[in-house]
Design a protein around this motif. Structure first.
Motif, PDB file in Angstrom:
ATOM      1  N   HIS A  52       0.797  -1.200   0.021  1.00 19.35           N
ATOM      2  CA  HIS A  52      -0.001  -0.055   0.019  1.00 19.35           C
ATOM      3  C   HIS A  52       0.894   1.237  -0.044  1.00 19.35           C
ATOM      4  CE1 HIS A  52      -3.277   2.786   1.469  1.00 19.35           C
ATOM      5  NE2 HIS A  52      -2.165   3.088   2.073  1.00 19.35           N
ATOM      6  N   ILE A  53       0.556   2.038  -0.841  1.00 16.01           N
ATOM      7  CA  ILE A  53       1.354   3.307  -0.959  1.00 16.01           C
ATOM      8  C   ILE A  53       0.621   4.358  -0.460  1.00 16.01           C
ATOM      9  CG2 ILE A  53       2.644   5.233  -2.415  1.00 16.01           C
ATOM     10  CD1 ILE A  53       4.069   2.487  -2.311  1.00 16.01           C
ATOM     11  N   GLY A  54      -0.657   4.635  -0.705  1.00 18.78           N
ATOM     12  CA  GLY A  54      -1.833   5.823  -0.384  1.00 18.78           C
ATOM     13  C   GLY A  54      -3.226   5.255  -0.945  1.00 18.78           C
ATOM     14  N   TYR A  59      -2.969   4.401  -4.558  1.00 16.02           N
ATOM     15  CA  TYR A  59      -1.635   3.840  -4.784  1.00 16.02           C
ATOM     16  C   TYR A  59      -1.140   2.610  -4.277  1.00 16.02           C
ATOM     17  CZ  TYR A  59      -1.056   8.661  -7.204  1.00 16.02           C
ATOM     18  OH  TYR A  59      -1.375   9.775  -8.020  1.00 16.02           O
ATOM     19  N   LEU A  60      -0.760   1.784  -5.221  1.00 15.66           N
ATOM     20  CA  LEU A  60      -0.135   0.753  -4.849  1.00 15.66           C
ATOM     21  C   LEU A  60       1.417   0.780  -5.439  1.00 15.66           C
ATOM     22  CD1 LEU A  60      -3.010  -2.021  -5.186  1.00 15.66           C
ATOM     23  CD2 LEU A  60      -2.137  -1.028  -2.990  1.00 15.66           C
ATOM     24  N   GLY A  61       2.147  -0.204  -4.854  1.00 20.06           N
ATOM     25  CA  GLY A  61       3.478  -0.343  -5.346  1.00 20.06           C
ATOM     26  C   GLY A  61       3.934  -1.856  -5.356  1.00 20.06           C
ATOM     27  N   HIS A 143      10.981   4.006  -9.455  1.00 17.06           N
ATOM     28  CA  HIS A 143      11.975   4.369  -8.459  1.00 17.06           C
ATOM     29  C   HIS A 143      13.044   3.076  -8.467  1.00 17.06           C
ATOM     30  CE1 HIS A 143      10.051   7.884  -7.119  1.00 17.06           C
ATOM     31  NE2 HIS A 143       9.186   7.111  -7.224  1.00 17.06           N
ATOM     32  N   LEU A 152      11.122  -0.091  -7.783  1.00 20.68           N
ATOM     33  CA  LEU A 152       9.682   0.056  -7.189  1.00 20.68           C
ATOM     34  C   LEU A 152       8.621   0.750  -8.241  1.00 20.68           C
ATOM     35  CD1 LEU A 152       7.547   0.285  -4.881  1.00 20.68           C
ATOM     36  CD2 LEU A 152       8.736   2.461  -4.109  1.00 20.68           C
ATOM     37  N   ILE A 154       5.210   2.104  -9.129  1.00 19.47           N
ATOM     38  CA  ILE A 154       3.815   2.608  -8.543  1.00 19.47           C
ATOM     39  C   ILE A 154       2.802   2.824  -9.439  1.00 19.47           C
ATOM     40  CG2 ILE A 154       3.033   4.585  -7.074  1.00 19.47           C
ATOM     41  CD1 ILE A 154       6.058   5.099  -6.051  1.00 19.47           C
ATOM     42  N   LYS A 156      -1.662   3.628  -9.996  1.00 18.36           N
ATOM     43  CA  LYS A 156      -2.745   4.345  -9.444  1.00 18.36           C
ATOM     44  C   LYS A 156      -3.919   3.373  -9.568  1.00 18.36           C
ATOM     45  CE  LYS A 156      -5.622   8.527  -9.575  1.00 18.36           C
ATOM     46  NZ  LYS A 156      -5.784   9.711 -10.146  1.00 18.36           N
TER      47      LYS A 156
END
Length: 203
Positions: A52-54, A59-61, A143, A152, A154, A156
């Motif tokens: 989980h990113i946000g 967002y997922l990574g 990244h 990484l 990322i 949406k």
């Protein structure tokens, strides 16, 4: 209690070390990432690194191993900007694990491993029809992790498909009820059992 230090790590046999440090961090998610190139040639691969990113926006990574060899998932995402993420359930863990085999580019893991492609709402890459929770994502950024040359990725979340009964009144998804499994290391799949749901913590 056993003490493992940097000196003993350096002396470990490589496969033993890989298994040790792939399991020592705890349980990981089990997801199938579906992609297709610009010509519609599909690819499916299991990943245990989705994080989980946000949430707002959602967002997922996930971590992609070094691109020193062909990475069909990565190449398709970079070519089209879209991919799907599909939960793995107990009923098809053997098929899901088989997608980790190194198939030639011309071979679709959907067909080779016995999954049905599902196209929803004009989204370019296919979803896994057998999955009870599936997400459609758009590539946002990548990244390079210089420590080991992993990447990484990322994305949406643009689309989510799941049974409404799996969503509680507060919006939480009951992934245990969905039968989503988890992974320990690279080869071991486990069921989950709900223990307790707490309220939002305050001082």
């Amino acid at each position: 209690m056993l003490h493992i230090n940097s000196e003993s790590i350096e002396k470990m046999e490589s496969r033993y070390q890989a298994n040790l440090f792939n399991t020592i961090s705890g349980f990981k998610s089990a997801n199938l990432i579906g992609t297709a190139d610009k010509n519609g040639k599909t690819n499916l691969a299991i990943f245990n690194s989705v994080i989980h990113i946000g949430a707002k926006p959602p967002y997922l990574g996930f971590i992609l191993r070094p691109t020193t060899v062909e990475r069909h998932t990565y190449e398709n995402i970079k070519e089209t900007n879209y991919y799907t993420l599909n939960h793995v359930h107990e009923s098809f863990i053997a098929q899901a694990h088989q997608t980790s085999a190194k198939y030639d580019r011309e071979v679709s893991e959907f067909k080779a491993c016995g999954f049905e492609e599902e196209y929803l709402d004009n989204f370019h890459p296919p979803y896994v029809k057998e999955s009870k929770i599936k997400l459609g994502l758009q590539f946002e950024e990548e990244h390079l992790i210089k420590a080991n040359d992993t990447i990484l990725i990322i994305g949406k979340i643009l689309h989510a498909y799941l049974d409404e009964k799996l969503i509680s009144k507060d919006g939480s998804v009951d992934i245990s009820e969905a039968g989503t499994v988890t992974i320990s290391g690279l080869y071991e799949y486990l069921k989950t059992t709900k223990l307790k749901k707490f309220k939002y913590a305050k001082p």
